[in-house]
Design a protein around this motif. Sequence first.
Motif, short mmCIF file in Angstrom:
data_model
loop_
_atom_site.label_atom_id
_atom_site.label_comp_id
_atom_site.label_asym_id
_atom_site.label_seq_id
_atom_site.Cartn_x
_atom_site.Cartn_y
_atom_site.Cartn_z
N GLU A 1 79.62 69.73 24.16
CA GLU A 1 80.72 69.36 23.74
C GLU A 1 80.95 68.47 22.88
O GLU A 1 80.46 66.90 24.14
N THR A 2 81.31 67.20 22.43
CA THR A 2 80.92 66.07 21.56
C THR A 2 81.96 65.70 20.81
O THR A 2 82.94 67.20 20.63
N PHE B 1 81.52 72.03 19.38
CA PHE B 1 81.11 72.73 20.40
C PHE B 1 79.99 73.53 19.72
O PHE B 1 79.72 74.21 18.82
N GLU B 2 78.13 73.06 20.62
CA GLU B 2 77.25 74.23 20.38
C GLU B 2 77.16 75.02 21.03
O GLU B 2 78.03 75.16 21.21
N LYS B 3 76.70 76.22 20.11
CA LYS B 3 76.97 77.60 20.40
C LYS B 3 76.57 77.16 21.84
O LYS B 3 75.48 76.50 22.71
N GLU C 1 84.18 81.26 16.98
CA GLU C 1 85.29 81.82 17.60
C GLU C 1 85.28 80.88 19.54
O GLU C 1 84.42 80.93 19.82
N PHE C 2 85.93 81.26 19.92
CA PHE C 2 86.31 80.94 20.99
C PHE C 2 87.25 81.98 21.73
O PHE C 2 87.66 82.55 22.00
N THR D 1 78.99 81.50 19.08
CA THR D 1 78.68 80.83 18.10
C THR D 1 78.84 79.08 17.37
O THR D 1 78.74 78.69 16.59
N GLY D 2 79.36 78.71 18.64
CA GLY D 2 79.76 77.34 18.50
C GLY D 2 80.81 77.09 17.48
O GLY D 2 81.81 77.96 16.90
N GLY D 3 81.56 75.67 17.35
CA GLY D 3 83.10 75.32 16.51
C GLY D 3 83.25 74.09 17.19
O GLY D 3 83.05 73.07 17.10
#
Length: 147
Positions: free
Chosen positions: A33-34, A56-58, A79-80, A108-110
């Motif tokens: 996470e950044t 969010f990275e995969k 998608e989370f 998926t990341g997001g």
Amino acid sequence: MDLAQKPGDRTDPPPTVRHIDDIEWETIRWPGETGKMLFHPRPENPTEPNAGLLRFEKGSYHPWHRHDFAQVWYVLEGEFTVGGKTHGPGTMFFHGDPHCEEELRTETGGLMVIVQYPGPTTGGRPIYDKRFNMEQRREVAKERTDI
């Protein structure tokens, strides 16, 4: 306050305006996470919310944890899976105060908008320093999960 005042008669302060491109991505305490927090508590404005974007990275995640402030999330991309249920773009979460956040994972990341603000019932305040602006992450097992 006189709601019948006309523009120009008001002595209310103007809004603070920031643009996302003026803020650098910072390391957040959870893996992958950044964030870009356009607003966050600081000595001159301790009740300012944490407000900005989380990327969010995969494969990123965060474990179950607890807070005594309130917050809102809005999913823009990806998608989370939160608490075993999958949510996509257009989903909004409201976490009252106090609250527990279920485990969050994304394959998926997001991208998500997040606003954390002082708890109206607990008075708990969001924490920016050493959570949203880390030089280096600690192991997840060493992170506090109770606030």
